[in-house]
Design a protein around this motif. Sequence first.
Motif, PDB file in Angstrom:
ATOM      1  N   GLY A 141       7.733  47.084  24.636  1.00 13.64           N
ATOM      2  CA  GLY A 141       8.675  46.595  23.634  1.00 13.64           C
ATOM      3  C   GLY A 141       7.991  46.227  22.338  1.00 13.64           C
ATOM      4  N   HIS A 142       6.773  45.712  22.431  1.00  4.85           N
ATOM      5  CA  HIS A 142       6.021  45.347  21.226  1.00  4.85           C
ATOM      6  C   HIS A 142       5.469  46.594  20.536  1.00  4.85           C
ATOM      7  N   ILE A 143       5.127  47.619  21.320  1.00  3.97           N
ATOM      8  CA  ILE A 143       4.719  48.878  20.699  1.00  3.97           C
ATOM      9  C   ILE A 143       5.906  49.484  19.952  1.00  3.97           C
ATOM     10  N   ASP A 144       7.099  49.401  20.548  1.00  2.81           N
ATOM     11  CA  ASP A 144       8.310  49.916  19.898  1.00  2.81           C
ATOM     12  C   ASP A 144       8.599  49.194  18.583  1.00  2.81           C
ATOM     13  N   SER A 145       8.537  47.852  18.619  1.00  6.96           N
ATOM     14  CA  SER A 145       9.015  47.047  17.486  1.00  6.96           C
ATOM     15  C   SER A 145       7.926  46.696  16.484  1.00  6.96           C
ATOM     16  N   GLY A 146       6.669  46.672  16.926  1.00  8.60           N
ATOM     17  CA  GLY A 146       5.590  46.200  16.059  1.00  8.60           C
ATOM     18  C   GLY A 146       5.540  44.694  15.927  1.00  8.60           C
ATOM     19  N   ARG A 147       6.384  43.974  16.660  1.00  6.76           N
ATOM     20  CA  ARG A 147       6.408  42.506  16.556  1.00  6.76           C
ATOM     21  C   ARG A 147       5.219  41.898  17.286  1.00  6.76           C
ATOM     22  N   PRO A 148       4.746  40.739  16.833  1.00  5.75           N
ATOM     23  CA  PRO A 148       3.621  40.076  17.502  1.00  5.75           C
ATOM     24  C   PRO A 148       4.012  39.608  18.893  1.00  5.75           C
ATOM     25  N   TYR A 149       3.007  39.414  19.732  1.00  2.00           N
ATOM     26  CA  TYR A 149       3.227  38.947  21.092  1.00  2.00           C
ATOM     27  C   TYR A 149       3.663  37.488  21.067  1.00  2.00           C
ATOM     28  N   ALA A 150       4.647  37.157  21.897  1.00  2.00           N
ATOM     29  CA  ALA A 150       5.335  35.872  21.781  1.00  2.00           C
ATOM     30  C   ALA A 150       4.412  34.680  21.993  1.00  2.00           C
TER      31      ALA A 150
END
Length: 370
Positions: free
Chosen positions: A140-149
């Motif tokens: 999901g983070h690879i998809d979105s580019g968002r940082p890890y929570a």
Amino acid sequence: MVSESTHDVKSTGIRERLGEFCYSAGLLSPLQRVRSWWHKDLRILAYHRVMPLPDPDSYDFDMELISATPEGFREQMLLVKERYRPMRLSDVAAAIDAGHALPPDTVVITFDDGYDDNYHIAFPILQELGIPATFFVSTGHIDSGRPYAYDWLVHMILMTGAARLELPELGMDMPMPVGRAARRALATSVLDHMKEISALAQAGMIRRLEKEWHMPSDAAVPADCRPMTWDQLREMHAAGLEIGSHGVNHWMLSKLPLDELEREVRDSRDALLRELGPMPLLMSYPVGSNRAFDRQVIEVTRSAGFDVACSYISGTNPQPAANRYSLYRLAVERYIGKRWFAAMLTMPGLINHPTPAHLATSDEAPSCSH
């Protein structure tokens, strides 16, 4: 600001002093030969990030995720190549399936999460030295580019201007410390306590703080907290490195309802196969302690077609077939120098730091940490 010096080195204890002595006395090579004859176990090394060591007073993210500097990692991989037998994790699975014994001194290199320094720094070193490795990524983070929570939570605690830390989810309410070191210690405590609540409650707490503190994780992602991209992973995969699942959202799988658990495991599998094509299915449980996976997680992982799965529990694997869905690993930390690393690989039972008591060691139950 970054530094190549280990200015926040962890103080050494008797295990590290023993390793230093054995290295200095030239005992590691003969000890390795004896051990490889007597104790044919599988060693799996666990890394997170490889990057120049930053100044903790100016670095705005989790220092504990840094496993090695570029120079240190290259030195470690040279030692693995010269003295051990680096092996792909999928080849371990194939040997288990065939009932074959692993070669003596087998070592597997693994990475968790999917930070982009894995691509920019670790990948070229592994490619140069011809060492295989497995990178477990949260798709999901690879998809979105968002940082890890979890890392974003540390970032928010370090950077917020809030006067108090109010976490009713954890029963915590206290003044926000002023100093950076005190905030880091507080963030570590919060991370530990939150792993006792459900994964969805963890996610909700982090989203609430993002909103209340006006620090959204979907804004521009700082360079120090950036995931890899699918294009980068495709390049690594084409070069022979293995890509495995670390879930979709990096949620603790045992803390999810069954339907969400199945979705995390299967959606991460489907994303890998969609983006990278057919491949061996390899899993690393997010967080990976005995709080993070259980019999139900193992059964869902196995039913989804995964060949093996790694925990984050400290140890080696004398009989990998017996715990192929809860393989132990040896965590590499930023304060581990060359001598300590060499001794840890030679005498892992004596030198590496233990984790909480192991549970049962069978294919039906987790042998029992991030």
